[in-house]
Structure formats: structure tokens, C-alpha cells
Design a protein around this motif. Structure first.
Motif, PDB file in Angstrom:
ATOM      1  N   LEU A   1     -12.197 -41.799  -0.026  1.00  0.00           N
ATOM      2  CA  LEU A   1     -12.930 -42.493   1.035  1.00  0.00           C
ATOM      3  C   LEU A   1     -13.830 -41.537   1.805  1.00  0.00           C
ATOM      4  CD1 LEU A   1     -13.575 -44.887   2.816  1.00  0.00           C
ATOM      5  CD2 LEU A   1     -11.417 -44.521   4.029  1.00  0.00           C
ATOM      6  N   LEU A   2     -13.329 -40.365   2.137  1.00  0.00           N
ATOM      7  CA  LEU A   2     -14.134 -39.392   2.881  1.00  0.00           C
ATOM      8  C   LEU A   2     -15.354 -38.959   2.089  1.00  0.00           C
ATOM      9  CD1 LEU A   2     -11.135 -37.399   4.289  1.00  0.00           C
ATOM     10  CD2 LEU A   2     -12.942 -38.379   5.715  1.00  0.00           C
ATOM     11  N   ALA A   3     -15.190 -38.808   0.768  1.00  0.00           N
ATOM     12  CA  ALA A   3     -16.311 -38.382  -0.065  1.00  0.00           C
ATOM     13  C   ALA A   3     -17.323 -39.504  -0.262  1.00  0.00           C
ATOM     14  CB  ALA A   3     -15.801 -37.901  -1.423  1.00  0.00           C
ATOM     15  N   LYS A   4     -16.831 -40.727  -0.371  1.00  0.00           N
ATOM     16  CA  LYS A   4     -17.733 -41.852  -0.653  1.00  0.00           C
ATOM     17  C   LYS A   4     -18.405 -42.372   0.603  1.00  0.00           C
ATOM     18  CE  LYS A   4     -17.929 -46.267  -3.107  1.00  0.00           C
ATOM     19  NZ  LYS A   4     -18.977 -45.802  -4.026  1.00  0.00           N
TER      20      LYS A   4
ATOM     21  N   ALA B   1      -6.753 -33.826   2.682  1.00  0.00           N
ATOM     22  CA  ALA B   1      -7.628 -34.438   1.680  1.00  0.00           C
ATOM     23  C   ALA B   1      -8.099 -33.446   0.623  1.00  0.00           C
ATOM     24  CB  ALA B   1      -8.845 -35.074   2.359  1.00  0.00           C
ATOM     25  N   VAL B   2      -8.056 -32.159   0.931  1.00  0.00           N
ATOM     26  CA  VAL B   2      -8.532 -31.135  -0.007  1.00  0.00           C
ATOM     27  C   VAL B   2      -7.509 -30.018  -0.111  1.00  0.00           C
ATOM     28  CG1 VAL B   2     -10.353 -29.473  -0.540  1.00  0.00           C
ATOM     29  CG2 VAL B   2     -10.935 -31.634   0.586  1.00  0.00           C
ATOM     30  N   ALA B   3      -7.045 -29.757  -1.335  1.00  0.00           N
ATOM     31  CA  ALA B   3      -6.204 -28.589  -1.631  1.00  0.00           C
ATOM     32  C   ALA B   3      -4.838 -28.613  -0.966  1.00  0.00           C
ATOM     33  CB  ALA B   3      -6.946 -27.294  -1.289  1.00  0.00           C
ATOM     34  N   GLY B   4      -4.281 -29.806  -0.756  1.00  0.00           N
ATOM     35  CA  GLY B   4      -2.894 -29.928  -0.323  1.00  0.00           C
ATOM     36  C   GLY B   4      -2.550 -29.116   0.902  1.00  0.00           C
TER      37      GLY B   4
ATOM     38  N   VAL C   1     -22.013 -20.165   5.979  1.00  0.00           N
ATOM     39  CA  VAL C   1     -21.363 -20.205   4.665  1.00  0.00           C
ATOM     40  C   VAL C   1     -22.435 -20.459   3.608  1.00  0.00           C
ATOM     41  CG1 VAL C   1     -19.703 -21.428   3.208  1.00  0.00           C
ATOM     42  CG2 VAL C   1     -19.189 -21.038   5.633  1.00  0.00           C
ATOM     43  N   ASN C   2     -22.438 -19.625   2.585  1.00  0.00           N
ATOM     44  CA  ASN C   2     -23.433 -19.756   1.527  1.00  0.00           C
ATOM     45  C   ASN C   2     -22.875 -20.331   0.233  1.00  0.00           C
ATOM     46  OD1 ASN C   2     -25.692 -18.706   2.948  1.00  0.00           O
ATOM     47  ND2 ASN C   2     -24.868 -16.646   2.699  1.00  0.00           N
ATOM     48  N   ARG C   3     -21.554 -20.156   0.033  1.00  0.00           N
ATOM     49  CA  ARG C   3     -20.997 -20.617  -1.243  1.00  0.00           C
ATOM     50  C   ARG C   3     -19.514 -20.924  -1.087  1.00  0.00           C
ATOM     51  NH1 ARG C   3     -20.101 -17.849  -6.954  1.00  0.00           N
ATOM     52  NH2 ARG C   3     -21.112 -19.346  -8.334  1.00  0.00           N
ATOM     53  N   VAL C   4     -19.084 -21.998  -1.731  1.00  0.00           N
ATOM     54  CA  VAL C   4     -17.669 -22.333  -1.849  1.00  0.00           C
ATOM     55  C   VAL C   4     -17.399 -22.532  -3.333  1.00  0.00           C
ATOM     56  CG1 VAL C   4     -15.833 -23.938  -1.233  1.00  0.00           C
ATOM     57  CG2 VAL C   4     -17.657 -23.450   0.409  1.00  0.00           C
ATOM     58  N   LEU C   5     -16.470 -21.764  -3.859  1.00  0.00           N
ATOM     59  CA  LEU C   5     -16.178 -21.769  -5.296  1.00  0.00           C
ATOM     60  C   LEU C   5     -14.680 -21.848  -5.470  1.00  0.00           C
ATOM     61  CD1 LEU C   5     -17.000 -21.052  -8.345  1.00  0.00           C
ATOM     62  CD2 LEU C   5     -16.597 -18.678  -7.674  1.00  0.00           C
ATOM     63  N   GLY C   6     -14.194 -22.858  -6.196  1.00  0.00           N
ATOM     64  CA  GLY C   6     -12.746 -22.930  -6.271  1.00  0.00           C
ATOM     65  C   GLY C   6     -12.172 -23.839  -7.319  1.00  0.00           C
ATOM     66  N   ILE C   7     -10.863 -23.707  -7.472  1.00  0.00           N
ATOM     67  CA  ILE C   7     -10.043 -24.573  -8.318  1.00  0.00           C
ATOM     68  C   ILE C   7      -9.345 -25.533  -7.359  1.00  0.00           C
ATOM     69  CG2 ILE C   7      -8.055 -24.659  -9.870  1.00  0.00           C
ATOM     70  CD1 ILE C   7      -8.798 -21.675 -10.566  1.00  0.00           C
ATOM     71  N   VAL C   8      -9.697 -26.805  -7.413  1.00  0.00           N
ATOM     72  CA  VAL C   8      -9.174 -27.751  -6.429  1.00  0.00           C
ATOM     73  C   VAL C   8      -8.405 -28.901  -7.069  1.00  0.00           C
ATOM     74  CG1 VAL C   8     -10.908 -27.187  -4.685  1.00  0.00           C
ATOM     75  CG2 VAL C   8     -11.388 -28.994  -6.359  1.00  0.00           C
ATOM     76  N   ASN C   9      -8.095 -28.780  -8.357  1.00  0.00           N
ATOM     77  CA  ASN C   9      -7.291 -29.800  -9.029  1.00  0.00           C
ATOM     78  C   ASN C   9      -6.195 -29.116  -9.843  1.00  0.00           C
ATOM     79  OD1 ASN C   9      -6.795 -31.611 -11.651  1.00  0.00           O
ATOM     80  ND2 ASN C   9      -7.299 -32.943  -9.939  1.00  0.00           N
TER      81      ASN C   9
ATOM     82  N   ALA D   1     -14.758 -35.357  -5.527  1.00  0.00           N
ATOM     83  CA  ALA D   1     -14.584 -35.862  -4.169  1.00  0.00           C
ATOM     84  C   ALA D   1     -14.316 -34.717  -3.206  1.00  0.00           C
ATOM     85  CB  ALA D   1     -13.432 -36.872  -4.129  1.00  0.00           C
ATOM     86  N   LYS D   2     -13.490 -33.792  -3.624  1.00  0.00           N
ATOM     87  CA  LYS D   2     -13.175 -32.641  -2.773  1.00  0.00           C
ATOM     88  C   LYS D   2     -14.400 -31.748  -2.587  1.00  0.00           C
ATOM     89  CE  LYS D   2      -8.372 -32.788  -4.304  1.00  0.00           C
ATOM     90  NZ  LYS D   2      -7.343 -32.214  -5.202  1.00  0.00           N
TER      91      LYS D   2
END
Length: 429
Positions: A108-111, A132-135, A152-160, A205-206
Motif C-alpha cells: 500500500l505504501l509503495a502503490k 514495511a521494509v527489511a523487517g 543520500v545518493n544511493r541505496v543498494l541492498g538485499i531486501v527479500n 515495493a520496498k
């Protein structure tokens, strides 16, 4: 300490909701001391009222979620039912009737996060959504508050966690995709229908939420380029290993070099084994944040599950209740930059392309010519041939995604190219 309790309505009592209720009960004294007032679970909205819910007074159970959020004496609504509707209407109704909201609803937050933000601001209520993101990983609040004075210039991650478990098993145990998915399902990491995870919807979504907060602009789910892991093969993992890499499903949110636009994308990518994200194993999550003053920050931990997610919900609940007692609200939406979201075609990165080609003289020259004609520079080439067939692996220098797409389309038209076995981006270098 104030003696009148703050009343909490719980929407949903599944894996996460039941943990929230349990912690509220077992840690009631500690939570009251931290907030400055006791908490009272005033109602629990569920779909199946006949189900036994250990530790919850049956008198609190209701199927009328709308009536619960309209009561007027509710201080905070905790929404853990997920989905778009009725969650959106219930949350906005809660704001209208005096309650702040803690949500774990990434979809919902993403949409349509804008609707929720606007309703919260209009009624002077809090909207918190760390879960809602990353438990359990503290990520939203650091981005919204700790880094509020930085760029902040970049966010890079494993979120699933599900996809990370599958790719990890394919890499370390040599499992095929189907075998690794079956193992993830047996361990409870994957749902009976794993589409949201393996096709990248959950991570997208995250990514939308993270990009919006990090870059102070509105990013919707439809703005996020999405690719899943269903096409990743054991051969891709083997190629990555030969390059000193592994494969991860990454959520990548970037500010353009000129600062005038942003991108948000989710796709599998090769990353060097020297990168900290390469060592994130099994169902864990990790997110790298790159800021101008703070430099590189890494957040790591369990990204899903009842107890970890409930931990994030309770953290938000404490913060919102403190605000309530102080007659204040926390940070709302920050979208002042109004930066456009660029298309995937404008993203610049490196690529690993595996081609099935005829094993005869001149093939490499033809392939190299196509790359040159589309402005994509080749870094390395590896060729292996047998019985008239060959595999040609090309790793490029950095190039725009649109240029690479044009290259691949032209390669498919060559008589000597029998197929494009795989295309994978190379990140994190």
C-alpha cells in the motif's frame, strides 16, 4: 507516569499481529516505562473470529474493523493485514477519528503512500512504517531522521529474504532453482505462491519506499524497474564464480550524477565477493546507504518473520505513543525535491552476456562489431567451442541500459548467434 492507558487497535492477528499482541502483554511494564503511560489492547479485528488466539481475550475479537477504527477512543491503530483494500480505507478512517497509525503494509505504501501521507497531515496524525521494509532492521527511521541533514545518493541492498535464500543455495550448494525454491518453501521462507518474492514484486515495493524517503521525492511502485530470479541458472552462478562474484537480487535506488533525477530498480546482479553484500547468507537482508557526509553505512539483520517484524512494529508504537503524550507528531512525507524518476534505459552499469554462437572463424569479430556500433565497449571475452557450437561470454565496460538493449536486439539478428542465453548486470564494484 500517566495512569490512563493509551488504547491500541490491532488490525490483523496473523503471524505478525499475534506477536505484536504477545509482546504488548509480556513486556507491558517495560513498554509503559518507556512510553510514560500503559498500553491497552482495545480491540483486534480479524477475518476468522472462531480461531483460538492464545493470550488474547476473546472479548476483544471483532470482524468489524471499520467500527473499531471509528470508535474515537483509540489512540493508535496497528495495521498488519496487508494489501491495498480495505487497508487504505481503514487507515484513512483511523486518521479521521483521531488515531495515529503504525503499518507494515509495503504494498500500500509503495502503490499509494501519497494518500496516506496526505490524510495523516490533514488530521495531524502520525504514520510510521518501519516494519514495511527489511523487517527488524532499523532503516526507515535512520533515513527519515538520522540522515535528514545529509544528502543520500544511493541505496543498494538485499531486501527479500526468500530470493536471497534461493540464490545462496544455488551458489553454495549447487542447487538448481526449482530445488532451492522447494527447500525455501519447506523451511517456511517461501509462500505457497512465491510469485511476489521470486518475480521481484516484494522487493520493488520496498525499493519505491526507500527511494522516496532517501531522495525526498515521490516514487511509486510503477516507477520501479522490476526483474525476478526465475531465469537465473546454475550456469549464471558458475560464470559469476569465475569472475570472483556471486549473484544477488538487488534493490538499487540512485540519484543521478547531476542531481536532477533518480532511478529505482530491482533485478538480479553479479556483485564481487569482496563486497559486503556478497556475504549476506540465507534469508537475511542487508542494505547499503551511501551519503555525502556520512559515507557508506550498512544495515544488516533478519528481514522477515513474526518476531523480527513485530519488533519493528513495537518500536514504531513506542515512538507514536510518546508523540501522542507530548502533543506532537513525528516526521511526515518529505517530497520537496519533486525529482523525476528516469527510465531503466538511462541506467548506466556493466553487463555480463552469455551468447550461444556458431563455432567458426569470424564470429567474434561480428559480435564485437555489433557492440561497437551501439557504443558498448567490451572489457573481456571468453569463448568455449565444441562440435560446431560455442559459448561466448562478454563482459562490458559501463554502458547505458538502452544501448545494451539495442546491442542484444542486433545480436539476435546475426545468423551466427543462435541465442542469447543470459544477460546479467554487474554491480557493486
Amino acid at each position: 507516569m500517566r495512569t490512563r492507558p493509551l488504547k491500541v487497535a490491532l488490525l490483523g492477528c496473523g503471524v505478525v499481529g499475534s506477536e505484536v499482541a504477545r509482546i504488548m502483554t509480556t513486556h507491558a511494564d517495560d513498554l509503559a516505562a518507556r512510553i510514560g503511560a500503559p498500553l491497552e489492547l482495545a480491540g483486534v479485528a480479524v477475518r476468522r473470529p472462531s480461531k483460538v488466539r492464545e493470550g488474547i481475550d476473546p472479548a476483544l475479537i471483532t470482524t468489524d474493523a471499520t467500527a473499531l477504527v471509528k470508535r474515537g477512543d483509540i489512540d493508535v491503530v496497528v495495521e498488519v493485514i496487508g494489501g491495498i483494500e480495505p487497508a487504505r480505507t481503514l487507515i484513512t478512517t483511523a486518521f479521521e477519528h483521531g488515531a495515529s497509525v503504525v503499518s507494515a503494509n509495503k504494498a500500500l505504501l509503495a502503490k499509494d503512500g501519497t494518500t496516506l501521507y496526505d490524510a495523516a497531515a490533514r488530521h495531524g496524525r502520525d504514520l510510521y512504517f518501519e516494519a514495511a521494509v527489511a523487517g527488524a532492521i532499523p532503516l526507515i527511521r535512520p533515513l527519515r531522521e538520522s540522515l535528514a541533514g545529509d544528502t543520500v545518493n544511493r541505496v543498494l541492498g538485499i531486501v527479500n529474504g526468500t530470493t536471497n535464500f534461493i540464490l545462496d543455495r544455488m551458489d553454495t550448494a549447487g542447487s538448481g532453482y526449482s530445488e532451492a525454491l522447494d527447500e525455501a518453501t519447506a523451511l517456511g521462507y517461501a509462500e505457497a505462491d512465491p510469485t511476489a518474492d521470486v518475480e521481484g514484486f516484494d522487493a520493488a515495493a520496498k525499493a519505491a519506499i526507500l527511494a522516496g524517503i532517501a531522495f525526498h521525492t515521490r516514487v511509486r511502485l510503477d516507477d520501479v524497474h522490476r526483474e525476478g530470479i526465475t531465469e537465473v541458472t546454475s550456469a549464471d552462478l558458475a560464470s559469476a564464480q569465475r569472475m570472483g562474484c556471486t549473484v544477488k537480487l538487488l534493490a538499487i535506488c540512485e540519484r543521478a550524477a547531476d542531481g536532477k533525477s533518480v532511478t529505482a530498480r530491482v533485478h538480479p546482479a553479479m556483485i564481487p565477493l569482496s563486497h559486503p553484500l556478497a556475504s549476506v547468507r540465507e534469508a537475511y537482508n542487508a542494505v547499503f546507504v551511501e551519503a555525502e557526509a556520512a559515507g557508506q553505512l550498512m544495515f544488516y539483520g533478519p528481514g522477515a518473520g513474526g518476531a523480527p517484524t513485530a519488533s519493528a512494529v513495537l518500536g514504531d508504537l513506542v515512538a507514536v505513543c510518546r508523540n501522542k503524550l507530548n502533543g506532537a507528531t513525528g516526521p511526515g512525507e518529505s517530497a520537496y525535491t519533486r525529482l523525476p524518476v528516469s527510465s531503466m534505459g538511462e541506467v548506466v552499469t556493466r553487463y555480463h552476456i552469455n551468447l550461444d554462437v556458431a563455432d567458426k572463424p569470424g564470429v567474434l569479430a561480428q559480435v564485437a562489431t555489433v557492440f561497437a556500433e551501439h557504443g558498448v565497449s567490451i572489457d573481456t571475452v571468453r569463448q568455449k567451442g565444441k562440435d560446431g557450437e560455442a559459448s561466448l561470454v562478454v563482459v562490458t565496460h559501463r554502458a547505458a541500459d538502452a544501448a545494451l538493449s539495442g546491442t542484444v536486439e542486433a545480436l539476435r539478428k546475426l545468423d551466427t548467434v543462435r541465442g542469447v542465453a543470459s544477460i546479467m548486470r554487474v554491480e557493486g564494484e
